[in-house]
Design a protein around this motif. Structure first.
Motif, short mmCIF file in Angstrom:
data_model
loop_
_atom_site.label_atom_id
_atom_site.label_comp_id
_atom_site.label_asym_id
_atom_site.label_seq_id
_atom_site.Cartn_x
_atom_site.Cartn_y
_atom_site.Cartn_z
N VAL A 38 0.84 -1.20 0.00
CA VAL A 38 0.00 0.00 0.00
C VAL A 38 0.87 1.25 0.00
O VAL A 38 1.91 1.30 0.66
N GLN A 39 0.45 2.24 -0.77
CA GLN A 39 1.00 3.59 -0.70
C GLN A 39 -0.19 4.54 -0.58
O GLN A 39 -1.29 4.23 -1.04
N VAL A 40 0.03 5.69 0.04
CA VAL A 40 -1.03 6.69 0.20
C VAL A 40 -0.55 8.00 -0.41
O VAL A 40 0.56 8.46 -0.14
N ALA A 41 -1.40 8.60 -1.23
CA ALA A 41 -1.18 9.95 -1.76
C ALA A 41 -2.27 10.84 -1.19
O ALA A 41 -3.46 10.55 -1.37
N ALA A 42 -1.89 11.89 -0.49
CA ALA A 42 -2.85 12.71 0.25
C ALA A 42 -2.81 14.17 -0.20
O ALA A 42 -1.73 14.75 -0.33
N THR A 43 -3.98 14.76 -0.42
CA THR A 43 -4.02 16.21 -0.61
C THR A 43 -3.81 16.86 0.75
O THR A 43 -4.09 16.27 1.79
N LYS A 44 -3.32 18.08 0.74
CA LYS A 44 -3.08 18.77 2.01
C LYS A 44 -4.35 18.91 2.85
O LYS A 44 -4.31 18.70 4.07
N PRO A 45 -5.51 19.26 2.25
CA PRO A 45 -6.72 19.35 3.08
C PRO A 45 -7.09 18.04 3.78
O PRO A 45 -7.64 18.06 4.88
N SER A 46 -6.77 16.90 3.15
CA SER A 46 -7.14 15.63 3.78
C SER A 46 -6.37 15.38 5.07
O SER A 46 -6.82 14.64 5.95
#
Length: 216
Positions: A46-54
């Motif tokens: 698993v990898q996670v890509a997150a927007t700053k608001p999230s």
């Protein structure tokens, strides 16, 4: 100085590579639970890509403690970038066998549908191969969901881009309203991956992932 990620160094033979994308909806609070549950299955990375608001709704450390990286806009470009260096949004899309946008906020939904790619997440999605199965789990206020543009954006995502849209569902929302707009149950999101790839639960807690990264 940014961290470096390459698909070649992080692809694990025989594994299912799941990319979880989180966006600016309170349902991002479920991200650590989704990751934890996915890692209970054999041969899952698993990898996670997150927007700053999230990141308002979960702490990246809660996921990193599970051996999973959380990537943000800050990791995308290094001031010392040179032609030929790895580009994060390209490497992540090369790595992923399946993409889960959970939750997908109204803002990110609109960006995807109109082709905007102004951050790590939307650049990754714009560069994503159409053959990569991608699941969108909308989560927003009821009136945002009922806005006529939302229906238009969802049609584009389904019929033009070819993503699978699941939900939203009706329940009490974080803002206090009651109605359609909530993300589906997080366990059902994991189940979509389990069923698609016929994953088997591990007796020792599952697979997990180790990222081979360093400084650029």
């Amino acid at each position: 100085m940014t961290r470096q990620f390459t698909a070649a160094a992080n692809k694990r033979e025989g594994h299912t590579h799941v990319l979880l994308i989180t966006t600016g909806s309170v349902a991002s609070v479920k991200a650590p639970l989704i990751v934890d549950e996915l890692l209970k299955y054999k041969d899952v990375s698993v990898q996670v890509a997150a927007t700053k608001p999230s990141l308002t709704f979960f702490q990246p450390e809660d996921i990193r403690r599970q051996g999973v990286d959380v990537w943000t806009d800050d990791d995308e470009w290094d001031q010392n970038y040179r032609i030929g260096d790895p580009i994060l949004h390209i490497e992540l899309r090369r790595w992923a066998d399946i993409v889960l946008i959970a939750p997908c906020s109204a803002n990110t939904l609109a960006k995807i549908a109109t082709g905007i790619c102004d951050n790590l997440v939307t650049s990754l999605l714009r560069a994503l191969a159409p053959t990569t199965p991608t699941y969108v789990y909308p989560a927003m206020n009821t009136l945002m969901y009922e806005h006529p543009l939302t229906a238009q954006h969802l049609r584009t995502i389904r019929e033009v881009i070819g993503y699978h849209v699941v939900g939203p569902v009706s329940k009490g929302l974080a803002c206090g309203d009651v109605g359609v707009g909530a993300m589906v149950e997080w366990r059902d999101i994991v189940s979509s991956v389990v069923e698609r790839f016929h994953l088997v639960r591990g007796s020792d807690g599952g697979g997990g992932t180790t990222t081979n990264h360093g400084a650029v």
